[in-house]
Design a protein around this motif. Structure first.
Motif, short mmCIF file in Angstrom:
data_model
loop_
_atom_site.label_atom_id
_atom_site.label_comp_id
_atom_site.label_asym_id
_atom_site.label_seq_id
_atom_site.Cartn_x
_atom_site.Cartn_y
_atom_site.Cartn_z
N ARG A 232 0.83 -1.21 0.00
CA ARG A 232 0.00 0.00 0.00
C ARG A 232 0.87 1.26 0.00
O ARG A 232 0.37 2.35 0.19
N ARG A 233 2.13 1.09 -0.19
CA ARG A 233 3.12 2.16 -0.22
C ARG A 233 3.28 2.86 1.14
O ARG A 233 3.59 4.03 1.24
N ASN A 234 3.09 2.10 2.21
CA ASN A 234 3.39 2.59 3.54
C ASN A 234 4.82 2.21 3.88
O ASN A 234 5.25 1.07 3.63
N PRO A 235 5.60 3.13 4.47
CA PRO A 235 6.98 2.78 4.85
C PRO A 235 7.00 1.68 5.91
O PRO A 235 6.22 1.71 6.87
N VAL A 236 7.83 0.67 5.71
CA VAL A 236 7.95 -0.44 6.65
C VAL A 236 9.42 -0.82 6.77
O VAL A 236 10.28 -0.31 6.04
#
Length: 275
Positions: free
Chosen positions: A31-35
Motif C-alpha cells: 500500500r506504499r506505507n513505509p515499513v
C-alpha cells in the motif's frame, strides 16, 4: 452484528508519488506505507533536488520496478516513466508531456514493442486513472502489424485485426481488456453472495476491513500464484483467499487482440452492519 458484503474493483493505476522527504533508500509495503525491510514488498531509491525528485522503485530481488521523475510539487509526473516486471524486463513506458494525452508503449518480455498509442488521465472521486484514447497499434513479436484500434472515452470504437501474413484475422474482435470475472461485476456479486462467508471469529471480534488478493490469470483463464497484498485479519485473509481460489476460471487479459498472461489485484471488503 450481521455481515454486510461489499466489494470494489481495482483498475490499472500508476504508483503514486514518493514521499516528499529526501532519503537514500526507503522500504514500502504493497500500500506504499513505509515499513522495515523484513516486511517490505519493494524499496525505493531517490534523488531530490529543488526542481523535483527522481526515483527508482525496486522489487525485493533488486530488479527495477518503476523509474520516473516528479516535479517540485511532488504530484506532477515529468518525462518518461518506465515499468518493469519482477524479472527486470521492461513492460511499459509512458511519456508525460504536460498535456492531457500522453504516449504509452507496451513491450513483450523479449523487449519487442507489443502495442502503442495515447492515454488520458481521468479524475474520479479524488482518484486518478488512465484510459486509452485515440488510435492504437499492436504488433507481433516479429514486428508485423497485428491490430489497429481507436478508442473514445476509454472504450473501443473501432478495430481491425491481421494475421502475420497481412491477411484479415476475423478471430479477434477485442483490442484490449483487463482480466475479469466471467460475466462482469454483476456475475461477481452473485458469486460472492453464494460463496462468501463472514468468519465467526471476525464477527465475534468485530473485525472488518479490505483484503486484497493478488493472483495470476493465464492466457487460458487459469488462476494461480495467490497472495495477500493487503491484510485485514488472519480469518478475513483466509476467507478472501478461499473465495478467490474457488472462483474458477477468469476471462484473460487481452493485449493487442491476443489473450495474455497477467496479474490481477482483487479487493474484497468485509463490513459489519449494526443491527
Amino acid at each position: 452484528m450481521k455481515p454486510l458484503y461489499l466489494l470494489a474493483f481495482i483498475t490499472a493505476a500508476l504508483a503514486g508519488p514518493p514521499p516528499a522527504s529526501a532519503q537514500d533508500t526507503t522500504y514500502f509495503d504493497s500500500r506504499r506505507n513505509p515499513v522495515d525491510p523484513l516486511h517490505a514488498d519493494f524499496f525505493e531509491t531517490k534523488v531530490q533536488t529543488d526542481s523535483g525528485s527522481t526515483f527508482a522503485d525496486h522489487w525485493m530481488n533488486g530488479k527495477l520496478k518503476i523509474t520516473g521523475t516528479f516535479a517540485a510539487d511532488m504530484k506532477t509526473r515529468v518525462g518518461t516513466f518506465a515499468y518493469y516486471d519482477s524479472t527486470g524486463s521492461l513492460r511499459k513506458r509512458i511519456r508525460f508531456t504536460g498535456k492531457d494525452s500522453c504516449p504509452e508503449t507496451d513491450y513483450y518480455p523479449g523487449g519487442q514493442v507489443m502495442m502503442e498509442g495515447n492515454i488520458n488521465q481521468v479524475m474520479m472521486k479524488g482518484y486518478s486513472y488512465f484510459e486509452k484514447d485515440g488510435d492504437w497499434t499492436a504488433y507481433y513479436p516479429t514486428g508485423k502489424l497485428k491490430a489497429k484500434a481507436s478508442f473514445k472515452d476509454g472504450q473501443q470504437a473501432a478495430a481491425s485485426f491481421y494475421n502475420e501474413d497481412g491477411s484479415t484475422n476475423n478471430a479477434m474482435n477485442v483490442f484490449y481488456q483487463e482480466a475479469d470475472y466471467p460475466g462482469g461485476s454483476q456475475a461477481w456479486l452473485r458469486f460472492l453472495n453464494k460463496t462468501l462467508r463472514y468468519p465467526d471469529e471476525a464477527v465475534n471480534h468485530n473485525q472488518q476491513g479490505t483484503v486484497v488478493i493478488h493472483f495470476k490469470v493465464s492466457k487460458d483463464g487459469k488462476t494461480s500464484d495467490f497472495s495477500v497484498v493487503q491484510s485485514a485479519s488472519a480469518s478475513l485473509d483466509k476467507e478472501a483467499l478461499r473465495v478467490i481460489k474457488a472462483s474458477g476460471d477468469w476471462q484473460p487479459a487481452i493485449y493487442g487482440g491476443t489473450p495474455t498472461d497477467t496479474y490481477k489485484s482483487q479487493p474484497l471488503v468485509f463490513k459489519l452492519e449494526s443491527q
